[in-house]
Design a protein around this motif. Structure first.
Motif, short mmCIF file in Angstrom:
data_model
loop_
_atom_site.label_atom_id
_atom_site.label_comp_id
_atom_site.label_asym_id
_atom_site.label_seq_id
_atom_site.Cartn_x
_atom_site.Cartn_y
_atom_site.Cartn_z
N GLY A 1 1.08 -1.31 0.01
CA GLY A 1 0.10 0.19 0.25
C GLY A 1 0.68 1.24 0.04
N ARG B 1 -6.19 -7.91 11.87
CA ARG B 1 -6.93 -7.30 11.27
C ARG B 1 -8.15 -7.14 12.33
NH1 ARG B 1 -6.40 -6.42 5.99
NH2 ARG B 1 -3.98 -6.71 5.04
N VAL C 1 -7.57 -0.75 14.58
CA VAL C 1 -9.03 -1.79 13.19
C VAL C 1 -9.33 -0.97 13.43
CG1 VAL C 1 -9.28 -3.46 12.02
CG2 VAL C 1 -6.95 -3.03 12.80
N THR D 1 -5.18 6.60 7.22
CA THR D 1 -5.84 5.46 7.04
C THR D 1 -4.76 5.05 5.63
OG1 THR D 1 -8.51 6.31 6.96
CG2 THR D 1 -8.23 4.54 5.49
N TRP D 2 -4.81 3.36 5.87
CA TRP D 2 -4.21 2.42 5.43
C TRP D 2 -5.07 2.69 3.56
CZ3 TRP D 2 -4.00 -3.41 5.21
CH2 TRP D 2 -2.99 -3.84 4.62
N SER D 3 -4.23 2.70 2.84
CA SER D 3 -5.11 2.23 1.38
C SER D 3 -5.22 1.39 1.10
CB SER D 3 -4.27 2.79 0.78
OG SER D 3 -2.31 1.64 0.13
N ARG D 4 -4.61 0.17 1.41
CA ARG D 4 -5.80 -1.14 1.59
C ARG D 4 -6.39 -1.82 1.87
NH1 ARG D 4 -2.08 -4.67 -1.70
NH2 ARG D 4 0.06 -3.14 -3.12
N ASP D 5 -6.41 -0.30 2.71
CA ASP D 5 -7.65 -1.59 3.83
C ASP D 5 -8.46 -0.42 4.97
OD1 ASP D 5 -10.27 -3.00 5.59
OD2 ASP D 5 -8.58 -4.77 6.35
N PRO D 6 -10.15 0.43 4.23
CA PRO D 6 -9.89 1.54 4.98
C PRO D 6 -10.29 1.83 6.80
CG PRO D 6 -11.75 1.02 3.65
CD PRO D 6 -10.41 0.41 3.26
N LYS D 7 -10.72 -0.19 6.50
CA LYS D 7 -10.64 0.38 8.33
C LYS D 7 -8.70 0.12 9.34
CE LYS D 7 -12.71 -4.36 8.10
NZ LYS D 7 -12.18 -4.48 7.07
N VAL D 8 -8.54 -0.19 8.42
CA VAL D 8 -6.92 -0.10 9.54
C VAL D 8 -6.19 1.21 9.41
CG1 VAL D 8 -4.62 -0.25 9.13
CG2 VAL D 8 -6.63 -1.99 9.08
#
Length: 243
Positions: A100, A158, A186, A207-214
């Motif tokens: 990411g 996660r 998370v 926000t991490w580009s690969r998972d918006p929950k992270v």
């Protein structure tokens, strides 16, 4: 018989011949003989005394232990070990490739900037732990240098909530730029607040580009000195509710 007794004996010998007249010649002759003896005895005594002194001196000389011969002390031996190697990065060492986007923090060290990014990791026996968060530096030419990585060691990377938090551990003699306190959460966090030294400090979020929950977070060094442990930390949603 001592000298006085011998003299009296000589005097009595003359008296036997002439009770009233002393034989001065006999007395003088015997007296000279005694004096010669005394002189000889005195010389012998002196010679004996010298002999004794010499023999004592020789005895002392002989009794003195011989001077120790100078010896060369054996050379100290030690196991030939080199200094403890300090891990360093060589040009051939490949930095882990970020997963990411790389997050810029705005914290600068000259021409370098503090950045955060996630990298793939492999924890034996933990198939659900696949990422770690790196606190690194990015040079002006884009080259990345990782300083610190945190990751879970069990469970799932996660799962909802806070995961491992990184603190500066450079010690009393820093070997590089200080690492701000950082980590990831998370869940739908819009604000993260830490408590340290009886103060509430807000963290920066990305926000991490690969998972918006992270949600990657870090504390600015000007607000929270690197290395100071947190006494508590909470995540709040958009409405200010604790997650």
């Amino acid at each position: 018989m001592n000298e006085a007794q011998q003299l009296r004996q000589a005097m009595r010998a003359t008296e036997r011949v002439h009770r009233r007249v002393l034989d001065l010649d006999t007395i003088m002759r015997d007296g000279r003989r005694l004096r010669r003896r005394r002189r000889l005895a005195g010389s012998g005594a002196a010679a004996l005394s010298v002999a004794v002194v010499v023999s004592v001196a020789i005895g002392v000389q002989a009794a003195r232990p011989p001077e120790p011969k100078p010896t060369t002390p054996p050379a100290a031996t030690a196991t030939a070990t080199g200094p403890t190697a300090t891990p360093t990065r060589s040009e051939s060492t490949q930095e882990p490739r970020p997963v990411g986007d790389v997050v810029a923090s705005g914290i600068r060290y000259g021409s370098e900037e503090r950045v955060f990014y996630l990298v793939p990791i492999d924890v034996p026996g933990q198939s659900r732990v696949t990422i770690g968060l790196v606190a690194g530096r990015r040079a002006a030419d884009g080259k990345l240098t990782s300083d610190y990585v945190v990751n879970d060691v069990e469970g799932s990377d996660r799962r909802p909530g806070f995961h491992q938090i990184g603190y500066d551990q450079s010690g009393p003699i820093p070997t590089g730029p200080p690492v701000p306190t950082f980590g990831y959460f998370v869940g739908p966090a819009e604000r993260i607040v830490g408590t340290a030294e009886s103060r509430h400090v807000d963290a920066r979020l990305a926000t991490w580009s690969r998972d918006p929950k992270v949600k990657i977070f870090w504390f600015q060094p000007a607000q929270l000195r690197p290395g100071v442990p947190l006494d508590g930390i909470v995540a709040l949603d958009a409405r200010g509710r604790k997650l």
